[in-house]
Design a protein around this motif. Structure first.
Motif, PDB file in Angstrom:
ATOM      1  N   GLU A 124       0.830  -1.196   0.000  1.00 10.80           N
ATOM      2  CA  GLU A 124       0.000   0.000   0.000  1.00 10.80           C
ATOM      3  C   GLU A 124       0.872   1.256   0.000  1.00 10.80           C
ATOM      4  O   GLU A 124       2.033   1.212   0.446  1.00 10.80           O
ATOM      5  N   PRO A 125       0.330   2.383  -0.470  1.00 19.03           N
ATOM      6  CA  PRO A 125       1.126   3.612  -0.568  1.00 19.03           C
ATOM      7  C   PRO A 125       1.733   4.050   0.764  1.00 19.03           C
ATOM      8  O   PRO A 125       2.863   4.527   0.802  1.00 19.03           O
ATOM      9  N   ASP A 126       0.986   3.907   1.864  1.00 13.92           N
ATOM     10  CA  ASP A 126       1.466   4.399   3.155  1.00 13.92           C
ATOM     11  C   ASP A 126       1.952   3.300   4.081  1.00 13.92           C
ATOM     12  O   ASP A 126       2.389   3.579   5.194  1.00 13.92           O
ATOM     13  N   VAL A 150      -0.522  -0.577  -4.294  1.00 14.34           N
ATOM     14  CA  VAL A 150       0.442   0.001  -5.225  1.00 14.34           C
ATOM     15  C   VAL A 150       1.537  -1.018  -5.531  1.00 14.34           C
ATOM     16  O   VAL A 150       1.818  -1.906  -4.723  1.00 14.34           O
ATOM     17  N   GLU A 154      -1.264   0.712  -9.765  1.00 13.76           N
ATOM     18  CA  GLU A 154      -1.890   1.184  -8.536  1.00 13.76           C
ATOM     19  C   GLU A 154      -3.357   0.788  -8.622  1.00 13.76           C
ATOM     20  O   GLU A 154      -3.998   0.975  -9.662  1.00 13.76           O
ATOM     21  N   ARG A 182      -6.551   1.047  -1.140  1.00 24.03           N
ATOM     22  CA  ARG A 182      -5.637   1.258  -2.272  1.00 24.03           C
ATOM     23  C   ARG A 182      -4.456   0.301  -2.153  1.00 24.03           C
ATOM     24  O   ARG A 182      -4.039  -0.052  -1.045  1.00 24.03           O
TER      25      ARG A 182
END
Length: 386
Positions: free
Chosen positions: A127-129, A155, A211, A153
């Motif tokens: 995930e992005p974070d 990625v 993504e 989300r």
């Protein structure tokens, strides 16, 4: 341990896969990547020969082997210059998880297709974070009657455009209160609310990175793989094969680069003798060979432990194997390019692109620093800094 000396069957498998790989080779894969296509012909031939499903149960059309056999297939294709990245994802991660934890209906629906290559499945955890930190995954699943609703989300997810579905790692909503409950869901490619966008990568590869957005994706209860309360156990059943297969991918790439360098060093002559006669050239290549062989030995140990059902032992060995293979691969590629000099940067020899590609094994699916953290904490018992 039996993995120290490779069996006659494993040696025969290597020989057979090598023959297939040499029919395609680096130029085939490079052309496919430049044209924006996929290695469909190689995938189909590998499937027809039974290589893609060699680790899956025989009752569902697989070879009845394990990750040991599947990693051999990927390593030898890599050594021939044409590794199939989706082997890491589709049969190794998704096929293994479904074979071990899926319902009978899920096994019947997916395993035959994953085994014969007619269906593929992607895997979505990063995930992005959160990166690959499963403790910080924010993709959540909540119940709505008999259905599940997924929101979140992802990625750097490979091959979503060609996959029939993606095995998504989410968390049940009560995990937000502190109880870690990662869950696995099969999300069909055309599910409403399931979006994807290509990430523009400097790395040239046939498999694209995406993504993903999950906007209130509604799934039937049958989309859940395994027990929603099983937590990390089911997740790491998929992640350990991923690390082992990444190690095999890296070893194959390193062997391919080393082979190119050795061939060049035997014939390239600047003064009276081939450059390979000079120890300044020969010794670093010999060192690269040693490091690749050592990494392969740990990869074989990890696969043997995993296939024997020792998930804890396999976790440590798989991380060590992935670390060792990535480092050996990067050094082998670097030395190969250096051996060829200017020719090492030409398209003709195909080594320059490996400078970037070899770094993937250091970064994905888990960074070398996080592997060092794992060994520090789990093996050595040292305190955490986080």
């Amino acid at each position: 341990m039996s993995s120290i000396i490779e069996s006659t069957e494993h040696k025969a498998l290597r020989t057979a896969v090598t023959a297939l790989g040499q029919r395609y080779g680096r130029e085939y894969l490079a052309r496919v990547a430049r044209d924006g296509g996929h290695p469909d012909e190689l995938w189909a031939d590998a499937a027809k020969l039974g290589y893609l499903g060699v680790n899956l149960p025989e009752e569902y059309g697989g070879g009845g082997g394990g990750i040991a056999e599947l990693s051999i297939v990927l390593e030898e294709l890599g050594a021939a210059g044409c590794p199939l990245l989706m082997m890491v994802v589709s049969p190794a991660i998704c096929g293994t998880v479904i074979a071990r934890f899926g319902t009978d209906a899920q096994k019947r629906e997916w395993l035959p297709g994953l085994a014969d290559g007619s269906r593929t499945m992607a895997f979505g955890i990063t995930e992005p974070d959160a990166g690959s930190n499963s403790h910080r995954i924010t993709t959540t699943a909540r119940r709505d009657g008999d259905d599940w609703i997924l929101t979140g989300r992802k990625v750097f997810i490979s091959g979503v455009d060609i996959a029939d579905a993606t095995l998504i790692v989410g968390r049940t909503e009560d995990a937000r209160t502190g109880s870690l409950k990662p869950c696995l869901f099969i999300v069909p490619r055309d599910a409403p609310g399931f979006g994807r966008s290509v990430i523009d990568m400097e790395l040239q590869a046939a498999e694209k990175q995406f993504e993903l957005t999950l906007d209130e994706v509604r799934l039937p209860s049958s989309a859940l793989v395994g027990d929603e309360d099983a937590g990390l156990l089911q997740l790491f059943v998929g992640l350990n094969p991923e690390r082992i297969m990444t190690a095999a991918f890296a070893i194959g790439m390193g062997r391919h680069a080393l082979g190119k360098a050795v061939d060049y060093a035997k014939t390239r002559q600047v003064w009276k003798a081939p450059i390979g006669a000079h120890q300044a050239v020969a010794h670093p290549l010999a060192q690269a060979r040693i490091e690749l062989e050592l990494a392969r030995l740990m990869t074989q140990k990890a696969a043997a432990l995993y296939d024997a059902g020792d998930d804890m032992g396999a976790g440590e060995a798989a991380n060590m194997a992935k670390y060792a293979a990535a480092e050996a691969c990067v050094r082998a590629v670097d030395q190969a390019v250096h051996t060829l000099g200017g020719n090492g940067l030409t398209r003709e020899y195909g080594l320059a692109s490996l400078i970037t590609a070899s770094r993937v094994a250091r970064i994905a699916p888990v960074s070398r620093e996080m592997i060092l953290n794992f060994i520090s904490h789990q093996t050595l018992g040292l305190p955490k800094s986080y």
